[in-house]
Design an enzyme around this catalytic site. Structure first.
Site, PDB file in Angstrom:
ATOM      1  N   ALA A  11       0.809  -1.274   0.198  1.00  0.00           N
ATOM      2  CA  ALA A  11      -0.021  -0.079  -0.213  1.00  0.00           C
ATOM      3  C   ALA A  11       0.831   1.155   0.172  1.00  0.00           C
ATOM      4  CB  ALA A  11      -0.894  -0.182   1.276  1.00  0.00           C
ATOM      5  N   GLY A  13       4.421   1.322  -0.251  1.00  0.00           N
ATOM      6  CA  GLY A  13       5.536   1.291  -1.205  1.00  0.00           C
ATOM      7  C   GLY A  13       4.868   1.376  -2.762  1.00  0.00           C
ATOM      8  N   LYS A 175       3.246  10.659  15.863  1.00  0.00           N
ATOM      9  CA  LYS A 175       2.590   9.699  14.895  1.00  0.00           C
ATOM     10  C   LYS A 175       2.126   8.221  15.704  1.00  0.00           C
ATOM     11  CE  LYS A 175       1.317   8.034  10.597  1.00  0.00           C
ATOM     12  NZ  LYS A 175       1.865   6.772  10.261  1.00  0.00           N
TER      13      LYS A 175
END
Ligand SMILES: NC(=O)C1=CN([C@@H]2O[C@H](COP(=O)(O)OP(=O)(O)OC[C@H]3O[C@@H](n4cnc5c(N)ncnc54)[C@H](OP(=O)(O)O)[C@@H]3O)[C@@H](O)[C@H]2O)C=CC1
Ligand SMILES: CC(C)(CO)C(=O)C(=O)O
Length: 297
Positions: A11, A13, A175
């Site tokens: 997804a 890469g 994150k």
């Protein structure tokens, strides 16, 4: 011409490779485990397609200027056959993965001076090899310094916003703090919003507050406002919505990056003497759920 090899065209890469392949000054080689012929990515800007060189045998790989790694964290060691052929004295290696341990996971594979840890905020899902949906505008953060800044310039002709940060550790931990909550819907198989109650909020708060406390001990700046917003995001998670890739992997019956996303909070909490009971309990329960499990990050 800048040469780039992308290991792990899933997804993330596949999306990154497709965007970089739009630049005529970049030659992209895709290093895949599962063969496919081309990349088609539905992006917020519309469909983009690319037909980079796609190889599945590391022996066919040759040295490049940049290696970009976008496998799951638990596949770090599996990249070694590729790195043995792709990395020369001038090669730098960007690791595009979630978590806060990019350098640790690759320290035995790549000299530290060549590693660029990359944090990417880009929700994406792969429906088949080479077929990807990018659900939102992509944002990349890398550390300040020559390698990070030169990596960011690779994206100048893409719709992915890449920038170098002097306080990269905060970017990484912010994150992770936002991502840490995904373990709850990954365990319950329910969106948190429709079943929200004070007891569930206490669990979500525990996960996030523990992550923020460990992140601060690691040197990150994480405001209480950010913590409260992360909890509010969980409270507002609608039925049927995705909590991101960990949740998607659980729903698909795939191995999950639990160690890189929550186990790390427990491990680094122990390092700093910070109790992380909520993350510990949820990691233990998810392991006990029978979901596909990989101990290491
Ligand atoms: N998906 C998302 O929305 C986001 C993901 N991330 C992070 O990005 C990283 C990648 O995630 P994602 O793209 O979702 O993962 P995917 O599972 O979609 O993609 C991983 C890819 O790596 C490939 N791979 C694994 N081992 C090898 C190997 N030895 N050689 C070549 N390819 C290999 C897989 O091959 P195969 O096709 O055979 O399975 C797959 O194509 C993770 O750390 C994730 O947490 C960050 C932000 C958002
Ligand atoms: C939440 C999201 C999609 C943001 O990029 C993410 O990091 C993940 O789920 O892996």
């Amino acid at each position: 011409m800048t040469t780039i090899a992308l290991i792990g065209p899933g997804a993330i890469g596949g999306t990154v490779a497709a965007w970089l392949a739009q630049d005529p000054n970049i030659e992209v080689t895709v290093c895949a485990r599962t063969p496919f012929t081309d990349l088609q990515v539905e992006t917020p800007q519309g469909l983009i397609t690319a037909t980079p060189k796609i190889i599945t045998n590391p022996a066919d790989a040759t040295p490049v200027d940049w290696v970009l790694i976008a496998t799951k964290t638990y596949d770090a060691d599996a990249t070694k056959p590729w790195l043995d052929h792709l990395v020369a004295d001038h090669t730098r290696v960007a690791i595009i993965q979630n978590g806060v341990e990019h350098e640790r996971l690759f320290a035995h594979l790549v000299p530290a001076s060549r590693i660029v840890p990359v944090i990417i905020n880009l929700p994406a899902a792969r429906s088949a090899p080479g077929r990807i949906a990018q659900h939102r505008h992509g944002i990349i953060a890398v550390p300040a310094g020559q390698n990070g800044e030169e990596f960011a310039t690779l994206f100048a002709k893409t719709e992915i916003e890449a920038s170098a940060h002097a306080d990269f550790i905060s970017e990484a931990w912010l994150k992770l703090t936002g991502n840490s909550i995904a373990i709850v819907p990954s365990l319950t198989l329910r969106a948190t919003g429709p079943v929200w109650n004070p007891d569930l909020e206490a669990i979500v708060r525990g996960v996030v507050e523990e992550c923020a406390a460990v992140g601060r001990a690691e040197g990150a700046t994480i405001s209480q406002d950010f913590v409260e917003q992360a909890i509010a995001n969980s409270r507002n998670m609608a039925e049927g919505s995705s909590a991101g890739s960990l949740h998607a992997d659980r729903l698909a019956g795939h191995p999950m990056e639990v160690d890189a996303r929550n186990g790390v909070i427990v491990r680094l909490g122990q390092k700093h003497g910070i109790p992380t009971p909520m993350n510990k309990v949820l990691v233990t329960l998810l392991a006990a759920s029978g979901a596909p499990w990989i101990e290491k990050a």
